[in-house]
Scaffold this motif. Structure first.
Motif, PDB file in Angstrom:
ATOM      1  N   THR A   1       0.825  -1.210   0.000  1.00  0.00           N
ATOM      2  CA  THR A   1       0.000   0.000   0.000  1.00  0.00           C
ATOM      3  C   THR A   1       0.856   1.255   0.000  1.00  0.00           C
ATOM      4  O   THR A   1       0.551   2.242  -0.673  1.00  0.00           O
ATOM      5  CB  THR A   1      -0.942   0.010   1.214  1.00  0.00           C
ATOM      6  N   ALA A   2       1.950   1.225   0.755  1.00  0.00           N
ATOM      7  CA  ALA A   2       2.861   2.377   0.795  1.00  0.00           C
ATOM      8  C   ALA A   2       3.461   2.635  -0.580  1.00  0.00           C
ATOM      9  O   ALA A   2       3.558   3.783  -1.026  1.00  0.00           O
ATOM     10  CB  ALA A   2       3.967   2.137   1.816  1.00  0.00           C
ATOM     11  N   ALA A   3       3.866   1.561  -1.274  1.00  0.00           N
ATOM     12  CA  ALA A   3       4.461   1.713  -2.607  1.00  0.00           C
ATOM     13  C   ALA A   3       3.453   2.227  -3.616  1.00  0.00           C
ATOM     14  O   ALA A   3       3.798   2.997  -4.519  1.00  0.00           O
ATOM     15  CB  ALA A   3       5.037   0.379  -3.067  1.00  0.00           C
ATOM     16  N   ALA A   4       2.193   1.818  -3.467  1.00  0.00           N
ATOM     17  CA  ALA A   4       1.164   2.159  -4.449  1.00  0.00           C
ATOM     18  C   ALA A   4       0.483   3.492  -4.192  1.00  0.00           C
ATOM     19  O   ALA A   4      -0.182   4.031  -5.080  1.00  0.00           O
ATOM     20  CB  ALA A   4       0.106   1.054  -4.482  1.00  0.00           C
ATOM     21  N   THR A   5       0.632   4.036  -2.986  1.00  0.00           N
ATOM     22  CA  THR A   5      -0.087   5.272  -2.642  1.00  0.00           C
ATOM     23  C   THR A   5       0.811   6.394  -2.151  1.00  0.00           C
ATOM     24  O   THR A   5       0.399   7.557  -2.155  1.00  0.00           O
ATOM     25  CB  THR A   5      -1.127   5.000  -1.541  1.00  0.00           C
TER      26      THR A   5
ATOM     27  N   VAL B   1      -7.234   9.051  -1.299  1.00  0.00           N
ATOM     28  CA  VAL B   1      -6.112   8.409  -1.967  1.00  0.00           C
ATOM     29  C   VAL B   1      -6.622   7.193  -2.737  1.00  0.00           C
ATOM     30  O   VAL B   1      -7.134   6.245  -2.134  1.00  0.00           O
ATOM     31  CB  VAL B   1      -5.032   7.968  -0.960  1.00  0.00           C
ATOM     32  N   PRO B   2      -6.520   7.202  -4.061  1.00  0.00           N
ATOM     33  CA  PRO B   2      -6.965   6.052  -4.860  1.00  0.00           C
ATOM     34  C   PRO B   2      -6.160   4.795  -4.533  1.00  0.00           C
ATOM     35  O   PRO B   2      -4.980   4.869  -4.181  1.00  0.00           O
ATOM     36  CB  PRO B   2      -6.706   6.503  -6.303  1.00  0.00           C
ATOM     37  N   VAL B   3      -6.811   3.635  -4.675  1.00  0.00           N
ATOM     38  CA  VAL B   3      -6.155   2.355  -4.411  1.00  0.00           C
ATOM     39  C   VAL B   3      -6.342   1.454  -5.629  1.00  0.00           C
ATOM     40  O   VAL B   3      -7.475   1.217  -6.058  1.00  0.00           O
ATOM     41  CB  VAL B   3      -6.759   1.671  -3.164  1.00  0.00           C
ATOM     42  N   PRO B   4      -5.252   0.936  -6.215  1.00  0.00           N
ATOM     43  CA  PRO B   4      -5.387   0.035  -7.362  1.00  0.00           C
ATOM     44  C   PRO B   4      -6.005  -1.301  -6.961  1.00  0.00           C
ATOM     45  O   PRO B   4      -5.959  -1.692  -5.789  1.00  0.00           O
ATOM     46  CB  PRO B   4      -3.947  -0.127  -7.851  1.00  0.00           C
ATOM     47  N   GLY B   5      -6.555  -1.982  -7.956  1.00  0.00           N
ATOM     48  CA  GLY B   5      -7.288  -3.208  -7.684  1.00  0.00           C
ATOM     49  C   GLY B   5      -6.511  -4.267  -6.934  1.00  0.00           C
ATOM     50  O   GLY B   5      -7.040  -4.907  -6.012  1.00  0.00           O
ATOM     51  N   ARG B   6      -5.245  -4.472  -7.307  1.00  0.00           N
ATOM     52  CA  ARG B   6      -4.455  -5.520  -6.651  1.00  0.00           C
ATOM     53  C   ARG B   6      -4.246  -5.212  -5.174  1.00  0.00           C
ATOM     54  O   ARG B   6      -4.295  -6.104  -4.320  1.00  0.00           O
ATOM     55  CB  ARG B   6      -3.107  -5.666  -7.360  1.00  0.00           C
ATOM     56  N   VAL B   7      -4.006  -3.954  -4.848  1.00  0.00           N
ATOM     57  CA  VAL B   7      -3.852  -3.557  -3.451  1.00  0.00           C
ATOM     58  C   VAL B   7      -5.167  -3.731  -2.714  1.00  0.00           C
ATOM     59  O   VAL B   7      -5.218  -4.229  -1.581  1.00  0.00           O
ATOM     60  CB  VAL B   7      -3.367  -2.094  -3.345  1.00  0.00           C
ATOM     61  N   ALA B   8      -6.264  -3.350  -3.374  1.00  0.00           N
ATOM     62  CA  ALA B   8      -7.589  -3.466  -2.753  1.00  0.00           C
ATOM     63  C   ALA B   8      -7.900  -4.904  -2.361  1.00  0.00           C
ATOM     64  O   ALA B   8      -8.530  -5.151  -1.325  1.00  0.00           O
ATOM     65  CB  ALA B   8      -8.653  -2.934  -3.709  1.00  0.00           C
TER      66      ALA B   8
END
Length: 365
Positions: free
Chosen positions: A199-203, A246-253
């Motif tokens: 999550t940290a890497a993606a957001t 903060v948007p979250v991509p599908g894989r992270v979700a």
């Protein structure tokens, strides 16, 4: 209100001393009594030593300065901030000035202390500056309240700091750390530690913001960042006091949904959501994962890679892909372009299009 000034036993002019009177008649009577009692000049010896004066400084629920600040702004000081300042006071300031009478501390003594800290070479410039700011706060307040005639730190400037350069991981290293396969091989299938790094890497969210994420603040496609979590202060408003989405991509979700199924409140928790992960636990897990992909401690330190590097990584990746700074700042919570630039760490991996341009340019010669 009538005030008067005197010169103390050292020849220093005192701050204005209130008589508590508002008419000339009462003022003259008050002054006459002080002269008869030989009490015109305040007894500065009552102030005591620096150690005595700071006995309750930065101690929560005991420090008058903290109480005054919180009375004006309930979020002016956090428990973490007070704890850090108290530690500086005990470790650096009291050993240096503790036995000195408060009003006997001079600019020369402070300069000598700074030079001795520098010469010893055991403290970073940032540490010295933090301690100096602490001293400035204490003696500045003592002067403001009239406990000392002047502030000896007023003419003392901070020393120049050589800021630590925070490094970032490459895209290849990120993929090694955060692939689906890495969940088992690198992170030992520890869902919470894997998910918080993913999550940290993606957001690009701060660690304290991640720790404050609850089931109610995760909405499948995005996270409402409204608070941060710190061990002593618990939930507080964000660094900028501004909530954001903060948007979250599908894989992270997908991984966050799994966490939602096993927590009652906080997502990144190992006690079913009662409290978030401890910061040192996150650090140990992250460093162990780095070692497993070949980044040993010495290299990690040299490159300046820490958990916060994920924030630099996300910022840099977004800018290298030409995401508008306005949108990037809306996601990261940065309020200035300067801060966005500070978090940008371009290297050769981000210059692919530049290299292609150069090849075309030289190829036309």
């Amino acid at each position: 209100m009538y005030y008067y000034r005197t010169y103390d036993e050292n020849g220093n002019r005192t701050p204005g001393i209130s008589t508590g009177t508002s008419t000339k008649k009462d003022f003259l009577a008050h002054m006459s009594r002080l002269i008869k009692q030989d009490a015109l000049i305040p007894d500065r010896r009552k102030i005591g030593t620096f150690a005595e004066y700071t006995e309750s400084w930065w101690i929560w629920d005991a420090c008058p300065y903290i109480a005054r600040q919180l009375a004006r702004n309930a979020s002016a000081i956090t428990r973490e901030y007070a704890k850090s300042r108290r530690s500086e006071l005990s470790s650096h300031l009291i050993p240096a000035f503790g036995t000195t009478r408060l009003d006997a501390i001079t600019p020369g003594m402070i300069e000598e202390w700074i030079l001795s800290m520098k010469k010893a070479g055991t403290r970073s410039d940032a540490t010295i500056n933090h301690a100096l700011k602490n001293l400035k706060k204490i003696l500045g307040e003592a002067c403001r309240l009239g406990d000392i005639p002047s502030d000896p730190t007023a003419s003392i400037s901070l020393i120049h700091e050589q800021r630590k350069v925070r490094g970032i991981l490459t895209l290849e290293e990120m993929k090694k750390l955060l692939s689906d396969e890495a969940f088992g091989t690198i992170w030992d299938s520890h869902l919470v530690h894997y998910a918080i790094n993913l999550t940290a890497a993606a957001t690009g969210m701060r660690q304290s913001e991640l720790l404050g994420v609850t089931k109610e603040r995760f909405h499948g496609t995005h996270i409402d960042v409204t608070t941060v979590y710190r061990p002593l202060s618990k939930e507080k408003s964000t660094k900028t006091n501004r909530p954001r989405i903060v948007p979250v991509p599908g894989r992270v979700a997908q991984y966050l949904e799994l966490l939602c199924q096993q927590t009652n409140k906080y997502l990144f928790s190992i006690d079913t959501g009662t409290t978030p992960l401890a910061g040192n636990s996150i650090t140990r897990s992250f460093y162990r994962a780095l070692e497993r992909i070949g980044i040993e401690a010495e290299e990690r330190k040299t490159r300046g890679i820490v958990f916060h590097s994920w924030r630099h990584f996300f910022n840099t990746y977004c800018r290298s892909d030409n995401l508008a700074d306005a949108k990037l700042q809306a996601i990261t919570g940065h309020t200035t372009t300067k801060m966005t630039e500070n978090y940008t760490k371009f290297d050769m991996q981000h210059f692919k299009e530049v290299i292609e341009l150069q090849e075309r340019l030289i190829g036309e010669l």
